[in-house]
Design a protein around this motif. Sequence first.
Motif, PDB file in Angstrom:
ATOM      1  N   LYS A  30      19.205 -18.949 -54.604  1.00  0.00           N
ATOM      2  CA  LYS A  30      18.889 -18.389 -53.296  1.00  0.00           C
ATOM      3  C   LYS A  30      20.169 -18.334 -52.472  1.00  0.00           C
ATOM      4  N   GLY A  31      20.458 -17.176 -51.907  1.00  0.00           N
ATOM      5  CA  GLY A  31      21.685 -16.991 -51.141  1.00  0.00           C
ATOM      6  C   GLY A  31      21.649 -17.714 -49.804  1.00  0.00           C
ATOM      7  N   ALA A  32      22.775 -17.670 -49.102  1.00  0.00           N
ATOM      8  CA  ALA A  32      22.872 -18.294 -47.783  1.00  0.00           C
ATOM      9  C   ALA A  32      21.868 -17.643 -46.825  1.00  0.00           C
ATOM     10  N   SER A  33      21.328 -18.438 -45.897  1.00  0.00           N
ATOM     11  CA  SER A  33      20.290 -17.942 -45.002  1.00  0.00           C
ATOM     12  C   SER A  33      20.507 -18.467 -43.589  1.00  0.00           C
ATOM     13  N   LEU A  34      19.853 -17.814 -42.629  1.00  0.00           N
ATOM     14  CA  LEU A  34      19.937 -18.194 -41.218  1.00  0.00           C
ATOM     15  C   LEU A  34      18.539 -18.361 -40.654  1.00  0.00           C
ATOM     16  N   ASN A  35      18.294 -19.494 -40.012  1.00  0.00           N
ATOM     17  CA  ASN A  35      17.043 -19.728 -39.293  1.00  0.00           C
ATOM     18  C   ASN A  35      17.233 -19.220 -37.868  1.00  0.00           C
ATOM     19  N   GLU A  36      16.584 -18.094 -37.544  1.00  0.00           N
ATOM     20  CA  GLU A  36      16.791 -17.470 -36.239  1.00  0.00           C
ATOM     21  C   GLU A  36      16.234 -18.303 -35.092  1.00  0.00           C
ATOM     22  N   ASP A  37      15.278 -19.170 -35.385  1.00  0.00           N
ATOM     23  CA  ASP A  37      14.699 -19.997 -34.317  1.00  0.00           C
ATOM     24  C   ASP A  37      15.603 -21.165 -33.954  1.00  0.00           C
ATOM     25  N   THR A  38      16.184 -21.803 -34.986  1.00  0.00           N
ATOM     26  CA  THR A  38      17.037 -22.981 -34.739  1.00  0.00           C
ATOM     27  C   THR A  38      18.520 -22.654 -34.765  1.00  0.00           C
ATOM     28  N   HIS A  39      18.866 -21.409 -35.172  1.00  0.00           N
ATOM     29  CA  HIS A  39      20.266 -20.963 -35.254  1.00  0.00           C
ATOM     30  C   HIS A  39      21.083 -21.840 -36.210  1.00  0.00           C
ATOM     31  N   ILE A  40      20.479 -22.162 -37.355  1.00  0.00           N
ATOM     32  CA  ILE A  40      21.147 -22.989 -38.360  1.00  0.00           C
ATOM     33  C   ILE A  40      21.441 -22.133 -39.589  1.00  0.00           C
ATOM     34  N   PHE A  41      22.698 -22.155 -40.065  1.00  0.00           N
ATOM     35  CA  PHE A  41      23.097 -21.478 -41.295  1.00  0.00           C
ATOM     36  C   PHE A  41      22.978 -22.456 -42.465  1.00  0.00           C
TER      37      PHE A  41
END
Length: 301
Positions: A30-41
């Motif tokens: 699974k590639g790198a991802s961003l949680n838009e709610d917590t702004h965590i990469f």
Amino acid sequence: MILANYINDLLYRYDCVIVPDFGGFVTNRKGASLNEDTHIFYPPTKQITFNSHLKVSDGLLANYIASTEQISFEKASTAISLSVIKWQNEIQSKPLEIGNIGVLTLNEAGQIIFEPTTEVNYLSESFGLSAVTSSIIQRPKEIVKPLIAAVEKEDKKRIPTFIKYAATAAILLATVYAGNNVYQQNEQKEALANQEKALEKKIQAATFVISNPLPTIELNVAKKAIKPYHVVAGAFQFVENAEKKVQQLKKKGYNASILGVNKWGLTEVAFNSFADRNDAINNLYRIQKTVSKDAWLLTKK
């Protein structure tokens, strides 16, 4: 012996670890991802799933335990069977925790449900990488109106007469300078055009004769397909025995080959090698049912 520890070690190096008569733990990149709610990469990782239909032993887990604990393959297989019996009894009454890998539970239909843990990243390429929190960018809600236009209107009323004359003179000078540049550019273009015409005439008048032309050589270069999935027939201490095994398998119709020497100094021999993982697994099952139960799948990149 804690069976979960050996499974945990193998998940770092292999895409599938099968526990005989229980199921298989399968990893998907699974590639790198961003949680838009917590702004965590989050860095790239291996996502683990459980397949209860993968119950036929491929020999990977037993071989690893045997080499790690310095015991025979049969003793390692017996230890795995005892652990599986314990797991099957435990999961009937409560959730079964498999080390740091995840938790297995039974639903109302008696099917196994797997919930992986997110604390461990089994992708070796992401070793040392951790989640990063990005600061939130605050954007202004109100649109700031520019004040330049208003200031220019007030300044135009106060511009002295001599400044107007100076501006007019500057415009005239700029116009004359621009006209001179255009004239010079046109002359340069005309000179370049004449030079190009003269060069074309020289090229057309020239002739090139090759008395002994070289013959044309056609090269057919075949691209070698990458086949990282291998159905292993065995590992041998002596290279001569491995070569004999390859010849025996080729006589039986297999596309056998020597894969190389593993970290224990044994020469590995494959029945077949595949570019597609599903084709390799299907071939493995057929060989285990008809030829050798000890055959197992090896992934080499």
